[in-house]
Structure formats: structure tokens, C-alpha cells
Design a protein around this motif. Structure first.
Motif, mmCIF file in Angstrom:
data_model
loop_
_atom_site.group_PDB
_atom_site.id
_atom_site.type_symbol
_atom_site.label_atom_id
_atom_site.label_comp_id
_atom_site.label_asym_id
_atom_site.label_seq_id
_atom_site.Cartn_x
_atom_site.Cartn_y
_atom_site.Cartn_z
ATOM 1 N N THR A 1 -1.944 -0.531 -2.330
ATOM 2 C CA THR A 1 -1.057 -0.729 -3.571
ATOM 3 C C THR A 1 0.213 -1.441 -3.315
ATOM 4 O OG1 THR A 1 0.079 1.564 -3.205
ATOM 5 C CG2 THR A 1 -2.015 1.563 -4.454
ATOM 6 N N MET A 2 0.755 -1.355 -2.308
ATOM 7 C CA MET A 2 2.108 -2.080 -1.757
ATOM 8 C C MET A 2 1.745 -3.506 -1.871
ATOM 9 S SD MET A 2 3.738 -0.019 1.254
ATOM 10 C CE MET A 2 5.311 -0.932 1.417
ATOM 11 N N ILE A 3 0.531 -3.958 -1.310
ATOM 12 C CA ILE A 3 0.227 -5.395 -1.479
ATOM 13 C C ILE A 3 -0.026 -5.667 -2.699
ATOM 14 C CG2 ILE A 3 -1.420 -7.080 -0.423
ATOM 15 C CD1 ILE A 3 -2.009 -5.211 1.829
ATOM 16 N N ARG B 1 8.771 -1.814 -8.172
ATOM 17 C CA ARG B 1 7.536 -2.123 -7.884
ATOM 18 C C ARG B 1 6.925 -1.002 -6.936
ATOM 19 N NH1 ARG B 1 8.345 -7.570 -5.384
ATOM 20 N NH2 ARG B 1 10.396 -7.614 -6.145
ATOM 21 N N ILE B 2 7.866 -0.566 -6.241
ATOM 22 C CA ILE B 2 7.481 0.611 -5.418
ATOM 23 C C ILE B 2 6.810 1.835 -6.417
ATOM 24 C CG2 ILE B 2 9.417 1.747 -4.615
ATOM 25 C CD1 ILE B 2 8.055 1.634 -1.769
ATOM 26 N N LYS B 3 7.527 2.010 -7.312
ATOM 27 C CA LYS B 3 7.376 3.079 -8.295
ATOM 28 C C LYS B 3 6.052 2.905 -9.039
ATOM 29 C CE LYS B 3 12.271 4.146 -9.771
ATOM 30 N NZ LYS B 3 13.014 4.062 -11.077
ATOM 31 N N LEU B 4 5.979 1.594 -9.242
ATOM 32 C CA LEU B 4 4.748 1.162 -10.102
ATOM 33 C C LEU B 4 3.361 1.389 -9.032
ATOM 34 C CD1 LEU B 4 3.494 -0.307 -12.530
ATOM 35 C CD2 LEU B 4 3.926 -2.428 -11.542
ATOM 36 N N LEU C 1 -5.766 6.408 3.066
ATOM 37 C CA LEU C 1 -4.551 5.721 3.523
ATOM 38 C C LEU C 1 -4.438 4.570 3.091
ATOM 39 C CD1 LEU C 1 -1.834 6.786 5.140
ATOM 40 C CD2 LEU C 1 -3.252 6.428 7.483
ATOM 41 N N ASN C 2 -5.552 3.684 3.419
ATOM 42 C CA ASN C 2 -5.873 2.183 3.018
ATOM 43 C C ASN C 2 -5.665 2.101 1.669
ATOM 44 O OD1 ASN C 2 -7.701 -0.052 2.651
ATOM 45 N ND2 ASN C 2 -7.148 -0.065 4.712
ATOM 46 N N LEU D 1 -0.894 3.152 -9.552
ATOM 47 C CA LEU D 1 -1.773 1.993 -9.834
ATOM 48 C C LEU D 1 -3.193 2.511 -9.922
ATOM 49 C CD1 LEU D 1 -0.528 -1.115 -7.840
ATOM 50 C CD2 LEU D 1 -0.403 -0.807 -10.098
ATOM 51 N N GLN D 2 -3.423 3.527 -9.592
ATOM 52 C CA GLN D 2 -4.819 4.195 -9.770
ATOM 53 C C GLN D 2 -5.153 4.664 -11.020
ATOM 54 O OE1 GLN D 2 -6.548 2.858 -7.200
ATOM 55 N NE2 GLN D 2 -4.519 2.138 -6.504
#
Length: 761
Positions: A629-631, A654-657, A623-624, A661-662
Motif C-alpha cells: 500500500t505504501m508503494i 497518502r500514508i493515511k490513504l 505484512l507484504n 486501500l483494501q
């Protein structure tokens, strides 16, 4: 001399969204630019307070019959909003208009062209409507004026290896026994156990195109007799030959998979019938005129020598000249509006209003510089100044320093975003803002630097002989393992090279743009990022209740407002009345659910948390990581429960991105990711892209922002200009090499910024 009270738009005690009871005075007949970081509250002032109240009061003057066809607006949360004028809102929403809308029809220039052909073409019908592809008199009868032959592919509609009883019809909703299936299964025309592959030619035609007779359909509530209609014909009538622009992206995709599309063979894509296409001026018919690049069409107008046509020619030349002046001369009048970018659409909307003789209006713009190369921002500024000089008030939400520079008055909102924003930090002139200690002022003073040390590529991805749109048999080598910026003026071929050609060759690449996210009206960042299920499970574990109870779409919803937080009452022709739900205090959940807590917080408390608060509240690893990723993408200020429909294009991208990110070893393609970003936020984006590269990814960014270009490891610059004057690669190399290139327009503006000739210097 003091300004008269009526020469100022006054807002008192504004509290929309994150605004903190602010009051502000905005001069009329001036250009006022609103600045501040993303989420600071700029749009809440301009669009959700001033624009909404202007529209609401204007619409209140219309008769009840008219009101029934207009959107309804509620009074914004403010004590008073005074001295408003009629608004003209020019935003970045998709132009739309369906498959029949083109640049020519949107700007009304096509109407002038039709008049020219009706009066001065040879042989002419003399009737303007005979040259419209949107009327029965002018449209091609084969494609109904669409220019495309969209046909149903029978082999996509049915599985020939099966019988009707075995589910041969593949269309959604045609399960064996369903109402739609019964139209064929109950028709008595077919052996229900016979495989379609064994059908005779007559049976096959009857299944797809048959007509005549009634079929009795049986439902739970009784029977119904329907006219028989062949499967292909029915699908074409109900799903294909209609405006699909209002359908969801998912529904359009479902329809598309059953179709085969191509240029209409009857009109060769011209949309018009033979009679209309027979009329010529200067050896060209009307379709050939509209296919020309607008800059070329201006020259062709000179071929009309009849003195009687002078008035129409002059009016057409002025209208086309406006398109060129705003940097869209590379377009053609037959370009479908659905293919325009948000920035192109917004600028075309401007053109319609520049020809208006109305004055005393308030023009409201949402980042009009989006999609513009620095070369073209000057043209945009001239348009804004022209609107002001005609006697109008111009309000602009903007991040580009070159646009901010022309403002008569600037309002800087902040200090930061979300709960940390919503205050007026500065009002004044551009020179005063540059001295101010706000984030915008600091960013304007920051020196501009071009990167000197570059990463080494690990390989390359080839695009050979690309010819999409205006590309002139282009071949490119895109390096892997580094950050590559693809640059060039609007219409130079950037998107054609990357979106059309590169993505076709490398479809496994992760493409992240600003298009709408296919989600329900109740979707939130928490649901989109997959946070809600683990959060609900944590609440269930802590309280001993079922996880489904902690959803405002399910059993846990407040019964009074059905999980909306507000109660909406429609009263005849009046504005809808939205009242705060007293039962749940606007928090969406039932009283029982709100009493259940995890670590002292209810589920409503959690959804009201910003990402930066939630990341401290949830130490759970998975969850963290998602919250971080949002930050990482600069959305730390977004609350977990904010409606996805309220996000800007840049926030959507950016929220799609954030969901990607991982990954490592991937190719990321970002389409103008700086859209909607404040100058100070660009650094966050650059760190994000650097992080992706350092994890072994390849990042390709289509971009105009010179801070991003200067930070790239490699640049591919297209041009030299737009449209037919573009489509070539004019430079490849590092930003430092681009800085010294004499032929590149992007290089020219890099030098201007570096040398201090532009506003950041």
C-alpha cells in the motif's frame, strides 16, 4: 562579466538527509525555484541546510537573554555555507495563534481599523485599545473577547444515576479516591452514597459552582489542603478558558466532549463590549466592518470623508489591496486564523512581508501555489516578483509549472526520491529545463489531454439546500462508482459543499486530508501502518527472544541514547549539541539486539529499508500487503523508520490513504491530494484513484490540479468566484463538456492548457 562572489549563496558538501555531498551556487536578488519529485532532497537543501544555517547565524547575533526564548538550531551537515542573508521563512505550517487570532490581527489591518474608529468614529472613546477584543478595555465581559459562549454541559460531566462513591464524575482523572475526586469526596459537603439525581438545588449548585473552604487531600507522600472549587467552575478555569492550540488533537477532543458551544448571547459573536460597539462610522460599528468581505470593506472605506483621516484610510486601503491582490479578497477580517487552509495561511504571511521596507533579505517559500486555482497563480507570481524587485533573494520549493516558469534560475533535484535522490540534476533557465532529460523536463514537455471516455455512475448521493458559509442554498448530485472532481477558485465553496455539507450527511465516508497525524514523536510509517508488531514477532520467532526486545522504546533500546540514535546535550544559552551515539552507531538499539538477525538483517537494518526494499524482504502475506500500500500511494522511497513528524502534508495524506486501500464499496473524499506531488507523480495518484474506483468505490476529490480534473469522470465546478461572489454550482458534467463551457473559470484554464497557451503545451 563574472558574478561577484558575494552575489551568490554558496553551499559546499551538503549531506543533510539524503543529499549526496552536493555543492551548489544560488544567485542573490533573483527568484530560484527548486524542483524534483517528492523526497528528492529539495527541502533538505532549502529548509534544512540554507534556512537553518541562516537562522542559526542570525540568532547568534542576539543577546543571551533573547536567545533563551528562541528555537535553537544545530549546524547543518555541510562543509561550508557562504554569503547568507537574513531569512524570512514562509511555510505551510498552521497559522495558529489560538482562538483570539483573526485575519485582521494577523495582518495588523485590525490595528488600522481600530485607530480609525478611535479617532473618527462617533461617539468615540478616543482610545485605540477600547476597540480591541484582546484587552480588558474592549473585550466582551461575558465571553472574554472570544465571541463564543463555551459552557460546560453538567450532564456530560457527571452521571446523575450514580453517587460520588459509585463514580458519578465522568471526567478523566476523577476516579473514586483520586486526588481530583477527593476535592469533592473529602469536602464534607455531600453524602457520598447519595445519587446525584436526588441532590437538592443547593447541593447541585455546590457540586458544580460552590466556593470557599479548604479540603484536605491525601496522597502517598502526605496530605495537601486545597481550596474548594465547584466541578464545572474548575473545569472551565483549567481546561476551557485557556489557549488550547498547543494541546494535542486527542486532548482537545477530550475537552470538547464536555462542552456546549454557541454564539455569545451578550455580544452576538462580535467579541467586543457595548461601549466599543456603540461607536459607528457610516452607520456601521467596528464588528460590522470586520464581518464584511474584504472586497466590500474596500468600498466602505470611501464612506470616511474627514480629510484628517486620509492618511489612515490610504494605509488601510493599501493593506486590504494586498489581500485582494493575492486572491484572498473573499475573506473577512474577523475570520479566525485557525480556520484557514495551509495555502491561505502562507499567503497571508506573505502579505505581512510585502509591506516591509527591509531589503536584502532571503525569502523562502514552501509550495506557495498550494490551494490556488490556476486563475490565481498569476497573482502569486506577481507577489514573488515584487519581493525580488525590491532587492531580495527569493527561494521557492515548487511543483506547479506556472510558478516554475517565472524563475530566474532553476535547480532540479533527483533523479528520484529517498536513496535514489539527493543529487543536482540540472541548473539553468525554464527553457533549458524543458529541454532537459530530467523527470521535471520530461513532465513539462508532456502534452495535456482531456479524457474522452468516461465511466458510468452506479447511483448518486444527494446534497440538498446546502447553506454552509457562502453556499447559496446549493443542491448537488454526486455520482457513485466513479471519480468526481470538485473544482473552483479559492473561496468558491468547494470545501463547504464537501467537507461541511456532504460529510455531515454521509459521515461513514472516508475523509483523507493533510492534517497532522495524532502520533508520538517516535512514531514511524512502520508503527502507523501496524507493521512493527508482526515484524517484531518474526524477529522473536527467528531468535527465540521476546518480541518486546526489538523495540527502541523498550528493553531493546540503546542505554546510552535511550533509543534516539543521538545524544542531545543542552549547554546554557548555546545551541544544543547533538552527537552521534557511538554506543549503537546511531541505530537506536543495544549491541545485543543489533547482533540478532532475521534473514541476515538486524531490526535496525529493517527500519532503514525503504518500502520498495522491504516489500521484497518480507514475503509474509499480511505484512507484504501493507507494504505494497505504501508503494501504491507513491511512498516507495520512505524508510520504515522515518519519523512521522518529518513527513510533508501530501505524504501524511497518502500514508493515511494507505491504511484504507483494501476497502471496497466505500466513499472516499480526498482533499487536494496533489499537494506536494511532482508532475510525474500525479500519474501514480491517478492510477491509485482509478484502482479505488475499479474496486467498487466512489472517489470524490477536491482539486485544482488540471491533470486530475481532466482525468475525472465527472466535474462539479463551483463559483463563479470566491466569497460572496461564489457559493453556486456553475457547471456539472464531464471534463470534455467542461472544456466547452464558456462561463467556468476552470473550463477556461482547461482550454488554455489543451491549446498549448500554458506551459505544458
Amino acid at each position: 562579466m563574472p558574478t561577484p562572489a558575494t552575489d551568490i549563496i554558496r553551499v559546499l558538501g551538503a549531506r543533510e538527509h539524503n543529499l549526496r555531498n552536493i555543492s551548489i551556487e544560488i544567485p542573490k536578488n533573483k527568484i530560484t525555484v527548486f524542483t524534483g519529485v517528492s523526497g528528492s532532497g529539495k527541502s533538505s537543501i532549502v529548509f534544512d541546510t540554507i534556512a537553518v544555517e541562516s537562522q542559526r547565524q542570525l540568532y547568534a547575533t542576539f543577546p543571551a537573554f533573547i536567545l533563551n526564548f528562541l528555537p535553537r538550531y544545530e549546524r547543518p551537515h555541510a562543509e561550508a555555507i557562504e554569503n547568507l542573508t537574513a531569512p524570512v521563512i514562509i511555510d505551510q505550517k498552521a497559522v495558529g495563534g489560538g482562538p483570539r487570532s483573526t485575519v485582521g490581527t494577523m495582518t495588523d489591518i485590525y490595528a488600522l481599523i481600530r485607530a480609525l474608529f478611535a479617532r473618527f468614529g462617533s461617539p468615540s472613546t478616543g482610545l485605540v485599545y477600547d476597540y480591541s477584543f484582546n484587552t480588558p478595555q474592549g473585550m466582551c465581559p461575558e465571553c472574554d473577547g472570544l465571541g463564543m459562549s463555551v459552557t460546560v454541559d453538567p450532564d456530560k460531566l457527571v452521571d446523575r444515576s450514580k453517587s460520588l462513591n459509585e463514580g458519578a464524575i465522568l471526567l478523566t482523572g476523577y476516579a473514586v479516591g483520586s486526588g481530583d475526586w477527593q476535592l469533592y469526596g473529602n469536602s464534607g459537603r455531600f453524602d457520598l452514597n447519595k445519587k446525584l439525581a436526588d441532590y437538592s438545588d443547593e447541593e447541585w449548585h455546590d457540586l458544580l459552582h460552590g466556593t470557599g473552604g479548604k479540603v484536605e487531600l491525601t496522597f502517598n507522600k502526605g496530605t495537601w489542603k486545597a481550596n474548594y472549587e465547584g466541578l464545572a467552575d474548575k473545569f472551565t478555569r483549567s481546561r476551557v478558558k485557556r489557549d488550547t492550540s498547543g494541546l494535542s488533537e486527542k486532548t482537545r477532543e477530550q475537552i470538547q466532549k464536555y462542552l456546549t458551544e454557541g454564539v455569545c448571547p451578550a455580544c452576538n459573536g462580535a467579541r467586543l463590549n457595548e461601549k466599543a460597539l456603540a461607536t459607528e462610522i457610516g452607520g456601521r460599528n467596528i464588528a460590522e466592518w470586520t464581518r464584511l468581505q474584504i472586497t466590500d470593506l474596500l468600498e466602505v472605506l470611501g464612506e470616511v470623508t474627514d480629510p484628517a483621516a486620509r492618511g489612515l484610510i490610504d494605509a488601510t486601503r493599501v493593506a486590504l489591496g494586498r489581500v485582494v491582490d493575492i486572491g484572498l479578497g473573499y475573506l473577512s477580517l474577523d475570520r479566525p486564523t485557525a480556520t484557514l487552509s495551509g495555502g491561505e495561511g502562507q499567503r497571508l504571511k506573505m502579505i505581512k512581508h510585502l509591506g516591509s521596507t527591509l531589503v536584502g533579505m532571503t525569502y523562502i517559500f514552501d509550495e506557495p501555489s498550494v490551494g490556488l486555482h490556476p486563475r490565481d497563480v498569476g497573482r502569486l507570481n506577481h507577489m514573488l516578483e515584487a519581493l525580488r524587485d525590491k532587492g531580495n533573494t527569493v527561494l521557492v520549493v515548487e511543483h506547479d509549472p506556472d510558478v516554475i516558469q517565472i524563475a530566474d534560475h532553476i535547480v532540479d533535484v533527483g533523479p528520484r526520491a529517498g536513496a535514489h535522490g539527493g543529487e543536482i540534476m540540472f541548473t539553468g533557465t525554464f527553457d533549458e529545463l524543458r529541454r532537459a532529460e530530467t523527470l521535471t523536463g520530461q513532465a513539462l514537455r508532456r502534452p495535456f489531454a482531456v479524457k474522452e471516455i468516461f465511466r458510468a455512475a452506479t447511483g448518486e448521493l444527494a446534497v440538498d439546500n446546502a447553506t454552509s458559509h457562502n453556499l447559496k442554498n446549493v443542491s448537488a448530485r454526486i455520482p457513485t462508482g466513479i471519480l468526481t472532481a470538485v473544482t473552483g477558485v479559492a473561496g468558491s465553496g468547494k470545501s463547504s459543499l464537501i467537507r461541511a455539507e456532504f460529510m455531515k450527511r454521509y459521515p461513514e465516508s472516508v475523509f483523507v486530508d493533510q492534517s497532522a497525524i495524532a502520533a508520538s514523536s517516535r512514531s514511524t510509517p512502520a508503527t502507523y501502518l501496524g507493521l512493527m508488531d508482526p515484524i517484531r514477532k518474526l524477529f522473536a520467532k527467528a531468535t527465540g527472544e521476546a518480541a518486546g526486545l526489538f523495540s527502541f522504546n523498550s528493553d531493546g533500546a540503546c542505554k546510552e541514547c535511550e533509543g534516539r540514535g543521538v545524544i542531545i546535550t543542552e549547554v546554557a544559552y548555546m545551541d544544543p549539541v547533538t552527537t552521534h551515539c557511538e554506543s549503537c552507531d546511531g541505530r537506536r538499539f543495544s549491541e545485543r539486539v543489533l547482533a540478532l538477525t532475521l534473514r541476515g538483517k538486524s531490526i535496525a537494518d529493517v527500519l532503514e529499508m525503504s518500502a520498495e526494499t522491504a516489500v521484497e524482504f518480507f514475503p509474509e502475506k499480511a505484512l507484504n500487503a501493507k507494504l505494497r500500500t505504501m508503494i501504491e500511494v507513491g511512498l516507495d522511497y520512505l524508510s520504515l523508520g522515518q519519523a512521522m513528524s518529518t513527513l510533508s502534508g501530501g505524504e501524511r495524506q497518502r500514508i493515511k490513504l494507505a491504511t484504507q486501500l483494501q476497502n471496497s464499496g466505500s466513499v472516499y473524499v480526498l482533499d487536494e491530494p496533489t499537494t506536494g506531488l511532482h508532475m510525474s507523480d500525479v500519474d501514480t495518484l491517478l492510477r491509485l484513484m482509478d484502482g479505488l474506483v475499479e474496486r467498487g468505490n466512489t472517489v470524490i476529490v477536491i482539486e485544482h490540479n488540471l491533470d486530475v480534473v481532466a482525468h475525472a469522470d465527472w466535474v462539479i465546478d463551483l463559483g463563479p468566484d470566491g466569497g460572496k461572489n461564489g457559493g453556486e454550482i456553475v457547471f456539472t458534467g464531464t471534463p470534455a463538456q467542461l472544456l466547452r463551457d464558456p462561463d467556468s473559470l476552470t473550463g477556461q484554464y482547461l482550454r488554455l492548457y489543451k491549446d498549448g497557451a500554458a506551459v505544458r503545451g
